[in-house]
Design an enzyme around this catalytic site. Sequence first.
Site, PDB file in Angstrom:
ATOM      1  N   CYS A 123      54.874  53.345 100.194  1.00 37.15           N
ATOM      2  CA  CYS A 123      53.977  53.188  99.040  1.00 37.15           C
ATOM      3  C   CYS A 123      54.403  54.079  97.878  1.00 37.15           C
ATOM      4  CB  CYS A 123      52.537  53.516  99.435  1.00 37.15           C
ATOM      5  SG  CYS A 123      51.799  52.218 100.432  1.00 37.15           S
ATOM      6  N   ARG A 133      57.823  59.495 108.100  1.00 34.62           N
ATOM      7  CA  ARG A 133      57.395  60.016 109.409  1.00 34.62           C
ATOM      8  C   ARG A 133      57.647  58.979 110.496  1.00 34.62           C
ATOM      9  NH1 ARG A 133      52.661  59.172 111.597  1.00 34.62           N
ATOM     10  NH2 ARG A 133      51.953  58.125 109.707  1.00 34.62           N
ATOM     11  N   HIS A 174      45.403  53.695  96.990  1.00 34.51           N
ATOM     12  CA  HIS A 174      45.386  53.602  98.456  1.00 34.51           C
ATOM     13  C   HIS A 174      43.965  53.266  98.921  1.00 34.51           C
ATOM     14  CE1 HIS A 174      49.372  55.669  99.263  1.00 34.51           C
ATOM     15  NE2 HIS A 174      49.323  54.768 100.228  1.00 34.51           N
ATOM     16  N   GLU A 227      45.717  56.986  92.817  1.00 30.20           N
ATOM     17  CA  GLU A 227      46.833  57.932  92.772  1.00 30.20           C
ATOM     18  C   GLU A 227      47.154  58.345  91.339  1.00 30.20           C
ATOM     19  OE1 GLU A 227      47.832  59.177  95.416  1.00 30.20           O
ATOM     20  OE2 GLU A 227      47.256  57.715  96.962  1.00 30.20           O
TER      21      GLU A 227
HETATM   22  N1  PCA Z   1      50.839  51.863 103.360  1.00 26.39           N
HETATM   23  C1  PCA Z   1      52.089  52.573 103.532  1.00 26.39           C
HETATM   24  C2  PCA Z   1      53.153  51.553 103.216  1.00 26.39           C
HETATM   25  C3  PCA Z   1      52.471  50.230 103.231  1.00 26.39           C
HETATM   26  C4  PCA Z   1      51.030  50.541 103.235  1.00 26.39           C
HETATM   27  O1  PCA Z   1      50.103  49.725 103.135  1.00 26.39           O
HETATM   28  C5  PCA Z   1      52.164  53.866 102.707  1.00 26.39           C
HETATM   29  O2  PCA Z   1      51.112  54.459 102.415  1.00 26.39           O
HETATM   30  O3  PCA Z   1      53.258  54.298 102.370  1.00 26.39           O
END
Ligand code: PCA
Length: 226
Positions: A155, A102, A182, A92
Amino acid sequence: MKVLDEGAAVSIQPKVLLAGFDAFGGLQTNPSGESVLRLHGETVAGHLIVGAQLSTTFSQAPLELAQWVLRVQPVLVICVGMADSRHGFSVEQVAINLSDARIPDNQGHQPLDEPAVAGAPAAYFSTLPVKAIVQTLQDAGLAAEVSYTAGTFVCNHVFFKLMHSLSGSRQKGQAVRGGFIHVPGPGSADAPADLSIDQLMRGLRLAVECALITPVYCAVRGGSLG
Ligand code: PCA
């Protein structure tokens, strides 16, 4: 919030904090939390990895992360989350000051169009060498891409609050770097089939090493961030 070996967190070796998340959205597992806990206690480029699992909640996760940062005093913080829309390691670039869920978080909280931090800037850039990490992962045969949105769920909220607080420390002369990666989840349709927990661990080790050895130049801010 879980950690495997409390003793490791108080050693004098320089440390890297890797924070993943627990399962959410009705799923049984979250590879982000699982992989960082399995990396806990390893040494990468002379730095001890402290792995922590945060709860997937808007209210608790940022507090848990702040407690880990205080306790571990890391030189580098990388948060890792799962997102089904990702095809590989998704490094990111930016955290935005917007929380808009959501689905409800693990406490049933579902903010709509709220700021993560009222009165804070609209966005912060990652202080990881984002492109260098992506290149390193791709060179190692792992699927990886730069991402320009961490979403607006827990996140991004945690990422924004982390960068907000690290920007405060930076102004006090403490340059701790931070960012977010991510990884695909179990429902990611076109993620590489071999992105197992072992491969996630391998990629995260490479990302940590790259972040530790690469200075960051930010053209937007004009200057080195490292
Ligand atoms: N993914 C979610 C929150 C926790 C996770 O592992 C997100 O992308 O916000």
